[in-house]
Design a protein around this motif. Structure first.
Motif, mmCIF file in Angstrom:
data_model
loop_
_atom_site.group_PDB
_atom_site.id
_atom_site.type_symbol
_atom_site.label_atom_id
_atom_site.label_comp_id
_atom_site.label_asym_id
_atom_site.label_seq_id
_atom_site.Cartn_x
_atom_site.Cartn_y
_atom_site.Cartn_z
ATOM 1 N N GLY A 53 -40.892 41.801 64.221
ATOM 2 C CA GLY A 53 -41.788 42.161 63.124
ATOM 3 C C GLY A 53 -41.036 42.731 61.934
ATOM 4 O O GLY A 53 -41.295 42.369 60.781
ATOM 5 N N LEU A 54 -40.082 43.621 62.198
ATOM 6 C CA LEU A 54 -39.273 44.185 61.121
ATOM 7 C C LEU A 54 -38.429 43.116 60.442
ATOM 8 O O LEU A 54 -38.295 43.103 59.214
ATOM 9 N N CYS A 55 -37.876 42.209 61.228
ATOM 10 C CA CYS A 55 -37.070 41.121 60.686
ATOM 11 C C CYS A 55 -37.891 40.265 59.724
ATOM 12 O O CYS A 55 -37.474 39.998 58.593
ATOM 13 N N LEU A 56 -39.044 39.845 60.171
ATOM 14 C CA LEU A 56 -39.894 38.989 59.334
ATOM 15 C C LEU A 56 -40.392 39.721 58.096
ATOM 16 O O LEU A 56 -40.451 39.153 57.001
ATOM 17 N N TRP A 57 -40.746 40.982 58.259
ATOM 18 C CA TRP A 57 -41.245 41.784 57.144
ATOM 19 C C TRP A 57 -40.170 41.921 56.064
ATOM 20 O O TRP A 57 -40.432 41.701 54.881
ATOM 21 N N LEU A 58 -38.953 42.296 56.462
ATOM 22 C CA LEU A 58 -37.887 42.475 55.485
ATOM 23 C C LEU A 58 -37.487 41.148 54.834
ATOM 24 O O LEU A 58 -37.185 41.102 53.650
ATOM 25 N N TRP A 59 -37.493 40.068 55.617
ATOM 26 C CA TRP A 59 -37.145 38.770 55.045
ATOM 27 C C TRP A 59 -38.174 38.342 53.992
ATOM 28 O O TRP A 59 -37.823 37.820 52.945
ATOM 29 N N ARG A 60 -39.457 38.594 54.286
ATOM 30 C CA ARG A 60 -40.511 38.254 53.311
ATOM 31 C C ARG A 60 -40.399 39.109 52.066
ATOM 32 O O ARG A 60 -40.659 38.649 50.951
ATOM 33 N N LEU A 61 -40.049 40.413 52.229
ATOM 34 C CA LEU A 61 -39.850 41.269 51.056
ATOM 35 C C LEU A 61 -38.707 40.755 50.203
ATOM 36 O O LEU A 61 -38.770 40.833 48.967
#
Length: 65
Positions: A53-61
């Protein structure tokens, strides 16, 4: 601004690699002993979900305009 995007991408990759490590632990199911007690697998499942979840969130940001 470019350094912030790079930082977000680096953090996302690090979280992604950590998630892969947890997925590998779940796939291989090694027996890990902590003070003579077997460590269960469910914490790795929770860690996998959180890290992914953190990986996807930061990548989208990092990809946001």
């Amino acid at each position: 601004m470019h350094s912030q995007i790079t930082g977000l991408k680096v953090a996302a990759v690090i979280f992604g690699l950590m998630a892969l490590g947890q997925a590998g632990r779940l796939a291989t199911q090694p027996e890990i002993q902590v003070s003579g007690t077997a460590m269960p697998l469910w914490p790795s499942a929770i860690a996998l979900i959180v890290l992914l979840g953190l990986c996807l969130w930061l990548w989208r940001l990092a990809k946001a305009p």
